[in-house]
Design an enzyme around this catalytic site. Sequence first.
Site, PDB file in Angstrom:
ATOM      1  N   THR A 179     -44.213 -28.897  11.190  1.00 45.11           N
ATOM      2  CA  THR A 179     -44.054 -30.331  10.925  1.00 45.11           C
ATOM      3  C   THR A 179     -42.762 -30.725  11.614  1.00 45.11           C
ATOM      4  OG1 THR A 179     -45.232 -30.494   8.802  1.00 45.11           O
ATOM      5  CG2 THR A 179     -43.378 -31.937   9.045  1.00 45.11           C
ATOM      6  N   ARG A 207     -58.338 -33.397   4.867  1.00 43.96           N
ATOM      7  CA  ARG A 207     -57.204 -32.932   4.050  1.00 43.96           C
ATOM      8  C   ARG A 207     -55.924 -33.700   4.463  1.00 43.96           C
ATOM      9  NH1 ARG A 207     -51.925 -30.654   5.248  1.00 43.96           N
ATOM     10  NH2 ARG A 207     -51.293 -29.463   3.444  1.00 43.96           N
ATOM     11  N   GLY A 209     -51.700 -33.812   3.814  1.00 44.69           N
ATOM     12  CA  GLY A 209     -50.582 -33.032   3.289  1.00 44.69           C
ATOM     13  C   GLY A 209     -49.521 -33.895   2.640  1.00 44.69           C
ATOM     14  N   ASP A 210     -48.335 -33.308   2.468  1.00 48.02           N
ATOM     15  CA  ASP A 210     -47.246 -34.026   1.791  1.00 48.02           C
ATOM     16  C   ASP A 210     -46.494 -34.983   2.699  1.00 48.02           C
ATOM     17  OD1 ASP A 210     -46.344 -31.792   3.255  1.00 48.02           O
ATOM     18  OD2 ASP A 210     -44.455 -31.765   2.141  1.00 48.02           O
ATOM     19  N   THR A 230     -40.947 -29.824   4.891  1.00 49.88           N
ATOM     20  CA  THR A 230     -41.952 -29.065   5.640  1.00 49.88           C
ATOM     21  C   THR A 230     -42.384 -27.881   4.788  1.00 49.88           C
ATOM     22  OG1 THR A 230     -42.334 -27.590   7.517  1.00 49.88           O
ATOM     23  CG2 THR A 230     -40.044 -27.898   6.859  1.00 49.88           C
ATOM     24  N   GLY A 231     -43.641 -27.515   4.885  1.00 47.93           N
ATOM     25  CA  GLY A 231     -44.099 -26.351   4.128  1.00 47.93           C
ATOM     26  C   GLY A 231     -45.483 -26.567   3.556  1.00 47.93           C
ATOM     27  N   GLY A 233     -47.870 -28.148   1.851  1.00 47.29           N
ATOM     28  CA  GLY A 233     -47.873 -29.530   1.397  1.00 47.29           C
ATOM     29  C   GLY A 233     -48.479 -29.756   0.029  1.00 47.29           C
TER      30      GLY A 233
HETATM   31  N1  ASP Z   1     -46.123 -29.914   5.121  1.00 47.89           N
HETATM   32  C1  ASP Z   1     -47.133 -29.937   6.127  1.00 47.89           C
HETATM   33  C2  ASP Z   1     -48.469 -30.236   5.496  1.00 47.89           C
HETATM   34  O1  ASP Z   1     -48.710 -29.786   4.409  1.00 47.89           O
HETATM   35  C3  ASP Z   1     -47.247 -28.676   6.919  1.00 47.89           C
HETATM   36  C4  ASP Z   1     -45.957 -27.995   7.287  1.00 47.89           C
HETATM   37  O2  ASP Z   1     -44.880 -28.537   7.150  1.00 47.89           O
HETATM   38  O3  ASP Z   1     -46.007 -26.868   7.747  1.00 47.89           O
HETATM   39  O4  ASP Z   1     -49.264 -30.872   6.127  1.00 47.89           O
END
Ligand code: ASP
Length: 318
Positions: A179, A207, A209-210, A230-231, A233
Amino acid sequence: MPALAIHALAIHGGAGTIPVAGLDGETADAFHAGLGAALRAGWLVLCGGGTALDAVTEAVKVLEDDPLFNAGHGAVFTTAETMEMDAAIMRGSDHAAGAVAGICGPRHPVEAARLIMERSGHVFMAGAGAEAYLRDAGLEFMPPEYFATAWRREALHQELARRASGAADTRSDADRHGTVGAVARDASGSLAAATSTGGYTAKRPGRIGDAPVIGAGTYADDASCAVSTTGNGEVFIRFTAAAEIAARIRLAGQSLERAAADVIAALANHGGDGGLVAVPAEGPPVLVFNTSGMYRGFVADGMVCTAIHQEPYRRTRL
Ligand code: ASP
């Protein structure tokens, strides 16, 4: 023009980093260069008297154009071999916010989010309706081939083959996701945050994400902080990660450093791998993660500081 001490800028290029052992010097240099270019673009805005909102927009646009990062050009693929991008932007002075989900077309999804914030009368738009609105509004569009990269397509094919074979998931974080995001504070003390992503490799079509969820992956409030995450989500959404950090500052008197560290540690207990960048109303940015690395950087004392794993920050002149 020298920047006032009040200016602050931090960015991330995702917590899905290539493992230390697999990262050659040339690739590392390219990531540092990409992060540095984004920081310079954002800092130039702040030094010219621009707003935090403009600074985060410009920084994220640079990362969206860079195929190394999972946003815009270089976004990951869904199981249907399509790309669906999410983005959000927020201004801390009045909580103005714009977000977009599941789109493929606007060259800069962050600009799509900003246009929704400034012109649509809505906060959050998704899919075909969002694309039609953004096209009519005159936003720059690109064909799907522009966003596609061979290595992301390969990552999808490998993942689909793995799922079909029933083999264990041994992919690195870098093969899975990433991200980009930026947070800034301008000369008026106003804060802003922006986040943009392709999501996860082999996510289901539809889908979300966050990143585009205000209060989960993106949040800005002048009284407390601006945050971009990031992560994983799903977990960041369930724990409204970004707004939780702001609430701890506002209501419990925690420092940004404490609040961010505590929330990232708490998320890890629920499978929430990832990290975030944040700036407070006063003081330096905070960059934290519970993964092996996070592409990240900030500007301090006339130096662009960037890092990938736990190594000391690489410092280059502005
Ligand atoms: N947070 C992002 C999502 O869930 C993905 C990521 O940051 O790796 O879409």
